[in-house]
Design an enzyme around this catalytic site. Structure first.
Site, PDB file in Angstrom:
ATOM      1  N   ASP A 151       0.861  -1.187   0.000  1.00  0.00           N
ATOM      2  CA  ASP A 151       0.000   0.000   0.000  1.00  0.00           C
ATOM      3  C   ASP A 151       0.896   1.235   0.000  1.00  0.00           C
ATOM      4  O   ASP A 151       2.070   1.165  -0.375  1.00  0.00           O
ATOM      5  CB  ASP A 151      -0.869  -0.042   1.269  1.00  0.00           C
ATOM      6  CG  ASP A 151      -2.186   0.707   1.119  1.00  0.00           C
ATOM      7  OD1 ASP A 151      -2.157   1.945   1.035  1.00  0.00           O
ATOM      8  OD2 ASP A 151      -3.237   0.037   1.106  1.00  0.00           O
ATOM      9  N   HIS A 190      -3.335   6.353   3.831  1.00  0.00           N
ATOM     10  CA  HIS A 190      -4.086   5.147   3.484  1.00  0.00           C
ATOM     11  C   HIS A 190      -3.454   3.882   4.061  1.00  0.00           C
ATOM     12  O   HIS A 190      -4.144   3.038   4.654  1.00  0.00           O
ATOM     13  CB  HIS A 190      -4.192   5.044   1.962  1.00  0.00           C
ATOM     14  CG  HIS A 190      -5.157   4.027   1.455  1.00  0.00           C
ATOM     15  ND1 HIS A 190      -4.800   2.727   1.172  1.00  0.00           N
ATOM     16  CD2 HIS A 190      -6.475   4.113   1.171  1.00  0.00           C
ATOM     17  CE1 HIS A 190      -5.851   2.063   0.714  1.00  0.00           C
ATOM     18  NE2 HIS A 190      -6.881   2.881   0.709  1.00  0.00           N
ATOM     19  N   ASN A 281     -14.138   0.284  -5.902  1.00  0.00           N
ATOM     20  CA  ASN A 281     -15.093   1.283  -5.415  1.00  0.00           C
ATOM     21  C   ASN A 281     -15.896   1.954  -6.522  1.00  0.00           C
ATOM     22  O   ASN A 281     -16.282   3.109  -6.402  1.00  0.00           O
ATOM     23  CB  ASN A 281     -14.347   2.371  -4.630  1.00  0.00           C
ATOM     24  CG  ASN A 281     -13.675   1.841  -3.388  1.00  0.00           C
ATOM     25  OD1 ASN A 281     -14.056   0.815  -2.852  1.00  0.00           O
ATOM     26  ND2 ASN A 281     -12.659   2.544  -2.931  1.00  0.00           N
ATOM     27  N   SER A 343     -11.230  -0.711   0.373  1.00  0.00           N
ATOM     28  CA  SER A 343      -9.896  -0.697   0.978  1.00  0.00           C
ATOM     29  C   SER A 343      -9.960  -0.945   2.475  1.00  0.00           C
ATOM     30  O   SER A 343      -8.999  -1.454   3.071  1.00  0.00           O
ATOM     31  CB  SER A 343      -9.209   0.649   0.733  1.00  0.00           C
ATOM     32  OG  SER A 343      -8.669   0.733  -0.555  1.00  0.00           O
TER      33      SER A 343
END
Length: 522
Positions: A151, A190, A281, A343
């Site tokens: 990530d 994130h 998404n 996520s």
């Protein structure tokens, strides 16, 4: 091609060992000065594992080889400056015709898609929705279980994360250094949020609770802008598998199908990691890559009322659902914040997977089946919830293979029982292949895993057709695994049992002996 063969069934126990060597084995560092993040305009050239990557690629004068990964068998090629579009296309066409080259593709861009004493646990509906407190009556987790977060960077000195970070926190594939710390605290949150959902310190009297106390390693593959290249992400996945990660969390997507990424998740799966990935998404009826690869466990997102979140992708590839809306977790200001997305749902599943391994000794295939067998049906169609909403309490307290877990609320993940068969053979060279028919043992297995174990000196590939009754070919198949070596795995959920499963073992290069193993999960 030889005649079709039928498996002789036998029960067996397969011991899976994880590579634990440190460092970046088989991976070359990026060229100094190479820009971080997305690598638009670069080509990735995949080469058979029987050849040296650099030697197999004929580089024209206008091009530079800017990155090489020998383990995954690819190189990144750049045509710097403007006006090289024709040369770039000519190079791609020429490479695609070479027998040593398996593919040429764009370096696509992906984006970041017991009651504990933690004081903000009461604000965490996600942990409670998946019944983590029931699991915590048995275990709060085990530091011997490793969850890799591929990530953005993780703020590993966050006071609610530092105790669960592995001694070697990770590697930065964006900037090519050994420090995966975020570059910008304001923009690069994130990865820290994802890590906290899976494994913030639980029962430590501070902040929030992660799903369990697994050890975290950080593969920084997305920049502070939230995007990253196929090559950086693939390298990070390979690295995580080489570090012995039990679970790899991919809360990212959007780059479409790439052979390089598929080979990376295949490599991780073959080396014992469970790869958990976000469905996407876009609110659409198809799952984004990398979640759509059969090697990945695809996760959809739920609202607090257990309805499908409006933003969550859905489709036949969904295997589990988890809370993803307004999930509270760690933040880069050393505090906490709530954000939404698939996520966020993905590390809930990754955390439950890690917590489950603290209670049960399972291979990655067995773990995947067990999580589905113990999931809870929340009343959504299978293309929205898969086997159901992941349930930590069921997963930890249910004996794998016992047929229990979900009770009246269980999803369609099956009982967790399994049966296996194997066959051995040999191929003489690149012109040789062998086809097999496999008759199912269970009337409705939840999953079947096909594994090829071939010689290290050759490059064998695996092809499977499901529900056709005819042998696949290298150009007509339902599933394919073709990494740079001869270790291949194909996972099929809810296979069609109306006909035999058909399997092709093909030599892309070289010869030798091999074994094909099929495991059915009920």
């Amino acid at each position: 091609m030889g005649e079709n063969n039928t498996f002789d069934r036998r029960m067996f126990l397969r011991l899976t060992g994880l590579a634990g060597a440190a460092g970046l084995t088989g991976m070359a560092s990026a060229t100094p000065g190479r820009s971080p993040g997305p690598k638009e305009g670069e080509l990735l050239v995949g080469v058979t594992g029987t050849k040296d990557v650099k030697a197999a690629i004929d580089l024209p004068a206008q091009a530079k080889m800017v990155h090489v990964n020998e383990t995954l068998g690819y190189a990144a090629i750049e045509f710097p400056g403007k006006g090289n579009e024709t040369a770039r296309q000519n190079f791609a066409d020429a490479m695609a015709k070479k027998t040593d080259v398996k593919y040429v593709e764009e370096n696509a861009t992906f984006e970041s898609l017991a009651v504990p004493n933690d004081p903000r646990f009461g604000d965490q509906y996600a942990d409670q929705m998946v019944n983590a407190p029931t699991a915590w009556d048995t275990t709060f987790g085990d530091s011997g279980v490793t969850v890799a977060v591929v990530d953005q960077g993780v703020k590993y000195d966050h006071p609610d994360l530092d105790g669960n970070m592995a001694a070697d926190a990770g590697y930065d594939f964006v900037d090519s250094d050994s420090d995966p710390y975020p570059d910008s605290m304001a923009d690069e949150y994130h990865g820290t949020h994802v890590a906290g959902i899976a494994a913030a310190e639980t029962n430590n009297g501070e902040g929030v609770s992660g799903i369990g106390n697994s050890s975290i390693i950080s593969g920084r593959a997305l920049s502070e802008a939230g995007s990253g290249s196929t090559a950086d992400i693939a390298d990070a996945i390979q690295w995580a598998a080489d570090q012995g990660a039990d679970v790899i969390n991919l809360s990212l997507g959007g780059g479409g199908y790439t052979n390089t990424m598929k080979n990376a998740v295949g490599y991780a799966t073959n080396n014992g990691s469970l790869v958990v990935a976000a469905a996407g998404n876009d609110g659409q009826g198809s799952v984004s890559y990398p979640a759509a690869y059969s090697e990945c466990l695809a996760v959809s997102a739920l609202d607090p009322d257990e309805s499908l979140a409006s933003y969550s992708n859905y489709g036949s590839d969904i295997e589990l659902a988890a809370p993803g809306t307004n999930v509270l977790s760690t933040w880069t200001d050393d505090g906490y914040n709530s954000i939404s997305g698939t996520s966020m749902a993905t590390p809930v599943v990754a955390g439950v997977a890690g917590l489950t391994l603290a209670a049960h000794d399972l291979t990655n295939s067995e773990l995947r089946s067990h999580l589905k067998a113990t999931a809870v049906d929340v009343g959504l169609p299978a293309d929205q919830q898969g086997s159901g909403r992941v349930d930590a309490g069921n997963a930890v307290t249910t004996t794998p293979g016992s047929g229990g877990g979900g009770g009246d609320d269980g999803g369609d993940g099956g009982s967790g029982d399994s049966t296996s068969a194997s066959a051995s053979g040999s191929l003489a060279g690149y012109y040789d292949s062998q086809c097999y028919n496999y008759g199912f043992s269970y009337s409705a297995p939840s999953q079947v895993v096909v594994e090829l174990d071939g010689p290290s000196s050759a490059d064998f590939d695996l092809y499977v057709s499901d529900g056709t009754g005819t042998c696949p070919s290298t150009s007509s198949y339902d599933y394919r695994s073709w990494t740079a070596d001869s270790q291949e795995t194909i996972t099929i959920d809810n296979p069609d049992t109306s006909t035999d499963l058909t399997i092709l073992v093909d030599s892309y290069s070289g010869g030798g002996s091999y074994t094909v193993t099929i495991t059915e999960y009920q």
